[in-house]
Design a protein around this motif. Structure first.
Motif, PDB file in Angstrom:
ATOM      1  N   GLN A   1      19.465 -18.171  52.603  1.00 47.43           N
ATOM      2  CA  GLN A   1      20.591 -17.263  52.336  1.00 47.43           C
ATOM      3  C   GLN A   1      21.361 -17.182  53.675  1.00 47.43           C
ATOM      4  O   GLN A   1      22.675 -16.894  53.434  1.00 47.43           O
ATOM      5  N   TYR A   2      20.949 -16.916  54.775  1.00 49.46           N
ATOM      6  CA  TYR A   2      21.766 -16.743  55.971  1.00 49.46           C
ATOM      7  C   TYR A   2      22.668 -17.854  56.204  1.00 49.46           C
ATOM      8  O   TYR A   2      23.651 -17.696  56.836  1.00 49.46           O
ATOM      9  N   ALA A   3      22.128 -19.067  56.114  1.00 51.41           N
ATOM     10  CA  ALA A   3      22.840 -20.396  56.356  1.00 51.41           C
ATOM     11  C   ALA A   3      23.994 -20.616  55.448  1.00 51.41           C
ATOM     12  O   ALA A   3      24.977 -20.915  55.793  1.00 51.41           O
ATOM     13  N   LYS A   4      24.009 -19.968  54.225  1.00 53.73           N
ATOM     14  CA  LYS A   4      24.948 -19.797  53.070  1.00 53.73           C
ATOM     15  C   LYS A   4      26.124 -19.076  53.581  1.00 53.73           C
ATOM     16  O   LYS A   4      27.395 -19.492  53.665  1.00 53.73           O
ATOM     17  N   VAL A   5      25.649 -17.845  53.958  1.00 57.22           N
ATOM     18  CA  VAL A   5      26.884 -16.788  54.458  1.00 57.22           C
ATOM     19  C   VAL A   5      27.179 -17.198  55.821  1.00 57.22           C
ATOM     20  O   VAL A   5      28.534 -17.186  56.093  1.00 57.22           O
ATOM     21  N   LEU A   6      26.487 -17.676  56.718  1.00 61.54           N
ATOM     22  CA  LEU A   6      27.038 -18.276  57.982  1.00 61.54           C
ATOM     23  C   LEU A   6      28.065 -19.331  57.885  1.00 61.54           C
ATOM     24  O   LEU A   6      28.506 -19.870  58.918  1.00 61.54           O
ATOM     25  N   GLY A   7      27.737 -20.325  56.681  1.00 59.01           N
ATOM     26  CA  GLY A   7      28.531 -21.573  56.513  1.00 59.01           C
ATOM     27  C   GLY A   7      27.969 -22.555  57.254  1.00 59.01           C
ATOM     28  O   GLY A   7      28.832 -23.521  57.796  1.00 59.01           O
ATOM     29  N   LEU A   8      26.692 -22.634  57.451  1.00 54.62           N
ATOM     30  CA  LEU A   8      26.074 -23.866  58.160  1.00 54.62           C
ATOM     31  C   LEU A   8      25.190 -24.818  57.362  1.00 54.62           C
ATOM     32  O   LEU A   8      24.828 -24.399  56.210  1.00 54.62           O
ATOM     33  N   GLN A   9      25.136 -25.922  57.686  1.00 54.49           N
ATOM     34  CA  GLN A   9      24.583 -26.976  56.910  1.00 54.49           C
ATOM     35  C   GLN A   9      23.175 -27.311  57.625  1.00 54.49           C
ATOM     36  O   GLN A   9      23.188 -27.449  58.851  1.00 54.49           O
TER      37      GLN A   9
END
Length: 359
Positions: free
Chosen positions: A339-347
């Motif tokens: 979930q954090y990766a989605k908000v942070l924009g990380l792959q």
């Protein structure tokens, strides 16, 4: 929670830097983390780190920055403005702000909600650790609901279950015939351990039990004095901060959260994951969400020692039960990091192994 998150993001291939205003505190023993570089700004206070942080942003040009806690969030917002970089900024709100600041006598505590109203919209996204925390923020902060994302803390990890298997280093757990009730948290007004002590004085009149409170803080003397007034000194122990509370949680007869307010009390999730019967005040915010409206533990009114005592007595006769793993999944590090990766924009790379149980 930041240590858990930084570790998991790095394990999945992200280049993670842990930027600290000052490298000090109880959790320094957990650093350095594998594949995570630590950056010490060496500032006396978080808000004085604005210019050093701005300098760091100009030099390193990170793709995204995540900050946690209100004063650090403001420092991050101001630093990005000064640095004039394109770094994506995500701030996280970890408490029920209106409750935490309502009766504070500190000027800075009163000013924080105003500063949040003025500046939080400058962040690209805001993460709240519970639905209650998000709703509280949206009531006083002019933010678009689309900008606020609820992600529960990455609490449940394989490390938790491994640490829980270590021996309990306290004399009271050698005699299993006397139940030990456990509280964990800083000795502060927010945690309201005074009400827990009053509740325990009622419990003690009904059953032979002991109360152990792990943590340190400014209310220690007040709590020790109350123990003497209630004649509980032989049955209550406040040993201070304990780096590994999980064996205590696993071995306790019941875990009690007596808080006046929270954001998302991670200790309550940890106790549930370890199968310990739990009792919690229905405070804003988090316990009702964690306990699914009382399905997984008892909820009592804030500050009501009598109701808290009744719930503790009921919990002491309850056998340990395993909470549904699908329900607990939302509190696992795997779920949170996705979930954090989605908000942070990380792959990031594919998910790691299961972390929802001790198996």
């Amino acid at each position: 929670m930041m240590v858990n998150l930084a570790t998991s993001l790095a394990q999945r291939g992200a280049d993670v830097r842990l930027v600290l205003s000052k490298a000090k505190g109880e959790l320094m023993k957990d650093l350095p983390l594998e594949n995570v570089r630590m950056v010490d700004l060496n500032c006396r206070r978080v808000l004085t780190s604005v210019f050093p942080l701005a300098g760091y942003l100009r030099r390193e040009q990170p793709a995204v920055m995540l900050s946690a806690l209100d004063h650090a969030n403001l420092a991050a917002i101001f630093a990005r403005k000064i640095a004039r970089v394109s770094t994506r900024l995500v701030v996280s709100v970890r408490t029920t702000v209106t409750k935490a600041t309502a009766d504070s006598t500190l000027l800075r505590a009163r000013l924080f909600p105003l500063a949040m109203r003025w500046f939080y919209d400058d962040a690209d996204a805001v993460i709240a650790v519970s639905e209650g925390t998000a709703n509280d923020l949206l009531r006083f902060c002019p933010l678009s609901p689309d900008k606020v994302h609820v992600i529960y803390n990455p609490v449940i990890t394989p490390h938790l279950f491994k640490k829980a298997e270590e021996p309990v280093l306290h004399r009271w757990f050698t005699n299993s015939s006397v139940p030990v009730i456990l509280g964990v948290g800083r000795l502060t007004r927010a945690k309201d351990f005074s009400t827990l002590l009053r509740a325990f004085s009622f419990v003690r009149k009904k059953v032979d039990a002991r109360l152990l409170i792990l943590g340190e803080g400014e209310e220690r003397r007040k709590l020790e004095s109350l123990c003497r007034v209630l004649n509980l000194k032989d049955d209550v122990d406040l040993p201070g901060y304990v780096s590994n509370p999980y064996p205590y949680m696993r071995s306790a007869a019941a875990f009690v959260l007596s808080s006046r307010w929270e954001g998302l009390p991670s200790v309550l999730v940890e106790a549930l994951a370890l199968g310990t019967p739990v009792v919690a005040t229905d405070c804003p915010s988090g316990p009702r969400e964690i306990l699914a409206d009382g399905k997984w533990g008892r909820l009592v009114p804030v500050g009501d020692a009598g109701k808290l005592a009744e719930a503790i007595l009921e919990a002491l006769i309850q056998p340990k039960t395993k909470v549904d793993e699908q329900f607990l999944r939302r509190f696992t590090v795997n779920y949170a990091v996705e979930q954090y990766a989605k908000v942070l924009g990380l792959q990031i790379n594919a998910r790691l192994g299961d972390d929802s149980s001790g198996e």
